[in-house]
Design a protein around this motif. Structure first.
Motif, PDB file in Angstrom:
ATOM      1  N   LYS A 130       0.807  -1.043   0.040  1.00 27.30           N
ATOM      2  CA  LYS A 130      -0.001   0.030  -0.050  1.00 27.30           C
ATOM      3  C   LYS A 130       0.949   1.298   0.135  1.00 27.30           C
ATOM      4  CE  LYS A 130      -3.957  -1.943   2.084  1.00 27.30           C
ATOM      5  NZ  LYS A 130      -4.810  -1.798   3.264  1.00 27.30           N
ATOM      6  N   GLU A 131       1.941   1.262   0.763  1.00 23.57           N
ATOM      7  CA  GLU A 131       2.753   2.232   0.615  1.00 23.57           C
ATOM      8  C   GLU A 131       3.387   2.677  -0.437  1.00 23.57           C
ATOM      9  OE1 GLU A 131       5.622   1.748   3.860  1.00 23.57           O
ATOM     10  OE2 GLU A 131       4.291   2.207   5.258  1.00 23.57           O
ATOM     11  N   ALA A 132       3.708   1.545  -1.144  1.00 23.28           N
ATOM     12  CA  ALA A 132       4.440   1.535  -2.758  1.00 23.28           C
ATOM     13  C   ALA A 132       3.320   2.256  -3.589  1.00 23.28           C
ATOM     14  CB  ALA A 132       5.042  -0.003  -3.144  1.00 23.28           C
ATOM     15  N   LEU A 133       2.050   1.586  -3.287  1.00 21.68           N
ATOM     16  CA  LEU A 133       1.307   2.184  -4.608  1.00 21.68           C
ATOM     17  C   LEU A 133       1.000   3.829  -4.172  1.00 21.68           C
ATOM     18  CD1 LEU A 133      -1.078   1.703  -6.544  1.00 21.68           C
ATOM     19  CD2 LEU A 133      -2.588   1.170  -4.545  1.00 21.68           C
ATOM     20  N   ASP A 134       1.021   4.265  -2.880  1.00 22.39           N
ATOM     21  CA  ASP A 134       0.792   5.527  -2.612  1.00 22.39           C
ATOM     22  C   ASP A 134       2.086   6.218  -3.418  1.00 22.39           C
ATOM     23  OD1 ASP A 134      -1.420   5.226  -1.456  1.00 22.39           O
ATOM     24  OD2 ASP A 134      -0.455   5.084   0.677  1.00 22.39           O
TER      25      ASP A 134
ATOM     26  N   PHE B 267       3.809   9.333 -10.507  1.00 24.56           N
ATOM     27  CA  PHE B 267       3.073   9.528 -11.552  1.00 24.56           C
ATOM     28  C   PHE B 267       2.494  10.834 -11.697  1.00 24.56           C
ATOM     29  CE2 PHE B 267      -0.576   9.161 -14.446  1.00 24.56           C
ATOM     30  CZ  PHE B 267       0.155   8.792 -15.420  1.00 24.56           C
ATOM     31  N   ALA B 268       1.794  11.466 -10.479  1.00 24.92           N
ATOM     32  CA  ALA B 268       1.215  12.944 -10.675  1.00 24.92           C
ATOM     33  C   ALA B 268       2.191  13.790 -10.915  1.00 24.92           C
ATOM     34  CB  ALA B 268       0.404  12.848  -9.364  1.00 24.92           C
ATOM     35  N   ASN B 269       3.326  13.457 -10.461  1.00 18.66           N
ATOM     36  CA  ASN B 269       4.591  14.469 -10.559  1.00 18.66           C
ATOM     37  C   ASN B 269       5.440  14.014 -11.670  1.00 18.66           C
ATOM     38  OD1 ASN B 269       3.873  16.071  -8.194  1.00 18.66           O
ATOM     39  ND2 ASN B 269       4.897  14.517  -6.973  1.00 18.66           N
ATOM     40  N   GLN B 270       4.844  13.262 -12.423  1.00 25.19           N
ATOM     41  CA  GLN B 270       5.650  12.897 -13.883  1.00 25.19           C
ATOM     42  C   GLN B 270       7.114  12.302 -13.587  1.00 25.19           C
ATOM     43  OE1 GLN B 270       5.411  15.884 -16.699  1.00 25.19           O
ATOM     44  NE2 GLN B 270       3.466  16.004 -16.770  1.00 25.19           N
ATOM     45  N   LEU B 271       6.917  11.633 -12.451  1.00 23.54           N
ATOM     46  CA  LEU B 271       8.464  11.106 -12.052  1.00 23.54           C
ATOM     47  C   LEU B 271       8.320   9.658 -12.242  1.00 23.54           C
ATOM     48  CD1 LEU B 271       9.151  13.185  -8.866  1.00 23.54           C
ATOM     49  CD2 LEU B 271      10.185  13.423 -11.007  1.00 23.54           C
ATOM     50  N   ALA B 272       7.441   9.033 -12.748  1.00 28.02           N
ATOM     51  CA  ALA B 272       6.980   7.572 -12.742  1.00 28.02           C
ATOM     52  C   ALA B 272       6.071   7.469 -13.998  1.00 28.02           C
ATOM     53  CB  ALA B 272       6.268   6.884 -11.840  1.00 28.02           C
ATOM     54  N   ILE B 273       5.845   6.336 -14.560  1.00 27.61           N
ATOM     55  CA  ILE B 273       5.038   5.949 -15.710  1.00 27.61           C
ATOM     56  C   ILE B 273       4.011   5.251 -15.317  1.00 27.61           C
ATOM     57  CG2 ILE B 273       6.652   6.021 -17.386  1.00 27.61           C
ATOM     58  CD1 ILE B 273       6.873   2.925 -17.310  1.00 27.61           C
TER      59      ILE B 273
ATOM     60  N   VAL C  81       1.629  -1.750 -11.801  1.00 27.56           N
ATOM     61  CA  VAL C  81       2.318  -2.940 -11.069  1.00 27.56           C
ATOM     62  C   VAL C  81       2.140  -2.895  -9.529  1.00 27.56           C
ATOM     63  CG1 VAL C  81       4.792  -3.670 -10.178  1.00 27.56           C
ATOM     64  CG2 VAL C  81       3.963  -3.316 -12.788  1.00 27.56           C
ATOM     65  N   ALA C  82       2.044  -1.479  -9.179  1.00 30.42           N
ATOM     66  CA  ALA C  82       1.996  -1.420  -7.565  1.00 30.42           C
ATOM     67  C   ALA C  82       0.521  -1.867  -7.159  1.00 30.42           C
ATOM     68  CB  ALA C  82       2.208   0.211  -7.007  1.00 30.42           C
ATOM     69  N   GLN C  83      -0.396  -1.460  -7.854  1.00 30.20           N
ATOM     70  CA  GLN C  83      -1.826  -1.925  -7.826  1.00 30.20           C
ATOM     71  C   GLN C  83      -1.901  -3.175  -7.740  1.00 30.20           C
ATOM     72  OE1 GLN C  83      -4.263   0.240 -10.972  1.00 30.20           O
ATOM     73  NE2 GLN C  83      -4.722   1.757  -9.519  1.00 30.20           N
TER      74      GLN C  83
END
Length: 499
Positions: A426-430, A436-442, A448-450
């Motif tokens: 859950k922490e990884a998903l957050d 992603f919101a900050n465009q630091l991940a795709i 994958v986290a979900q």
């Protein structure tokens, strides 16, 4: 004319008083036979129902749509499962077999009226007269023309006085077999209760998985809508849309399988419980929530199982029964003595005939063409089988305890690990969503986290229900499942300690 001739002929063969006597006798015997054949079926079934209900109390019939607890499901299975009825009939038949063994010690009494008709002897009374004729055996006949007849109505009693101790051995074998069948009935009860608990918890596990998957599908569908909106605004790629869509479809397929597992599990539960359908809510307040494990050592649990397991005790009773059958087979080599007594209620020329007679019979076996030897060898073979079965059941009981103990211990350790895994997922998903919101991940990182959160929650749900099943397996392995179940229905229960 033909009717009168037939009446005269029948009167010559059997006079009216004799016919009335024979008819009355046969009528009385028929009435006694019908009265003796009456069996109280409910009383017969109650004989083994008392054994089953002694550990698991009877319950009211199932009402369609009612909320069902695990204890309620187990008591319904105890009441209605046909397999227990089949085992109960075996126990009932063992009780009947003992009655048959006891009957060998008691005399038998029967009423044996007879009417004998034969051609008149040449050295009898003069032809054409009506008188008496005595045979070489001393029996008196009544003569009528060319016919001689005799009517007798004896009450015959017989009794075995001694048969080499075989009757005693058969009675001991019957007693041991009754105990064996009673223990097998209780063992079948424990097995059925465990099966009900396993299916019940499996249904709950599948329903919990359905709940988790539905929540996941809702989140993933929202995620898919968000990605499509981003794609429409040229803020996401077509690949991200396809990946999200694939994950949604895969989760939906898993959800469909979990829903099918729920339906199949409820069908199986209804079969075990003995009802047509179970469509009410299943309570998650299970027996295991009210049972505490005092954490005995494996050696303690093994000793409990050897002291309490019904199948092991039944195997020992089978050895006792087989050993008694060996004694019964040997008893055929010994002499036997029986007594037969007859008292006559009516005989031709009753005033001059014997009123009773008694015969003492002895039988000394000299040659039986190997039949007795074969019976003895078969009895020894059955005893060896019983002893081998006892040894195997003992090892099987110990293996059941060791397996259940190891599974429960592993489930406890896995539960703690999966709880930490869910929290970390859950922490990884957050973090993935924030990145992603900050465009630091795709988008793939979020998917994958979900998926990791979903798998972790499903694994945690599964191991928790597995632990509940393993705890019930342990109570079954040490032979205390019915007692713990009924105690947990009213108050917190603890696995029993050593005496």
């Amino acid at each position: 004319m033909n009717l009168r001739a037939n009446e005269r002929l029948s009167e010559r063969i059997m006079p009216r008083p004799h016919r009335r006597f024979i008819f009355s006798t046969l009528l009385l015997c028929t009435w006694l036979f019908i009265a003796g054949c009456a069996v109280d079926q409910k009383a017969e079934v109650d004989l083994y129902r008392r054994v089953l209900d002694g550990r698991v109390a009877a319950t009211q019939p199932y009402v369609e749509g009612e909320s069902l607890t695990l204890v309620r499901a187990m008591t319904l299975a105890n009441q209605h499962n046909e397999q227990l009825g089949l085992r109960g009939e075996d126990y009932l038949q063992s009780l009947i077999a003992k009655n048959r063994a006891v009957a060998n010690f008691l005399p038998t009494v029967s009423f044996q009226p007879s009417f004998t008709i034969e051609q008149r002897a040449r050295d009898g009374a003069p032809s054409g007269s009506t008188g008496s004729n005595t045979t070489a055996s001393g029996g008196s006949y009544q003569d009528s023309g060319k016919i001689s007849y005799r009517t007798e109505a004896p009450i015959v009693g017989s009794m075995n006085l001694f048969r080499g101790g075989g009757d005693i051995a058969n009675l001991q074998s019957a007693d041991a077999n009754i105990e064996r069948q009673r223990l097998l009935l209780l063992d079948a009860q424990s097995t059925i209760l465990l099966n009900v608990a396993q299916v019940y918890l499996q249904v709950l596990r599948s329903e919990r998985a359905v709940e988790v998957l539905r929540n996941s599908v809702s989140l993933q569908e929202a995620r898919l809508k968000d990605v499509k909106d981003q794609f429409a605004n040229q803020l996401a790629t077509k690949l991200a849309v396809a990946q999200t869509q694939a994950q949604v479809n895969g989760t939906r397929a898993t959800l469909l399988q979990a829903q099918s597992d729920v339906r199949n599990g409820r069908h199986t539960l209804a079969l075990l419980v003995g009802v047509d359908t179970i469509n009410g809510k299943l309570s998650e307040q299970s027996v295991t929530d009210a049972v505490s494990d005092p954490k005995h050592t494996l050696t303690d649990y093994e000793q409990m199982a050897l002291d309490r397991r019904e199948d092991f005790a039944a195997a020992r009773a089978a050895v006792v029964s087989a050993r008694a059958q060996v004694d019964a087979a040997f008893a055929q080599y010994y002499p036997s003595v029986s007594l037969n007594v007859a008292g006559f209620l009516y005989r031709e020329f009753y005033a001059d005939a014997s009123k009773w007679n008694a015969v003492l019979l002895a039988n000394v076996p000299i040659f039986s063409a190997g039949v007795i030897e074969a019976d003895v060898r078969s009895a020894w073979s059955r005893l060896r089988q019983a002893m081998l079965n006892e040894s195997f059941v003992r090892r099987q009981v110990l293996n059941d305890v060791r397996t259940a103990f190891e599974n429960l211990d592993a489930a406890d350790r896995k539960t703690a690990e999966f709880e930490q895994q869910v929290q970390a997922a859950k922490e990884a998903l957050d973090q993935a969503r924030a990145a992603f919101a900050n465009q630091l991940a795709i988008n793939l990182d979020v998917l994958v986290a979900q998926d990791q959160v979903l798998n972790s929650e499903l694994q945690l749900t599964g191991v928790r229900f597995d632990r509940a099943v393993f705890l019930l397996d342990l109570t079954r392995a040490i032979g205390v499942l019915p007692e713990v179940t009924m105690q947990a229905a009213t108050r917190p229960a603890t696995l029993p300690g050593l005496p």
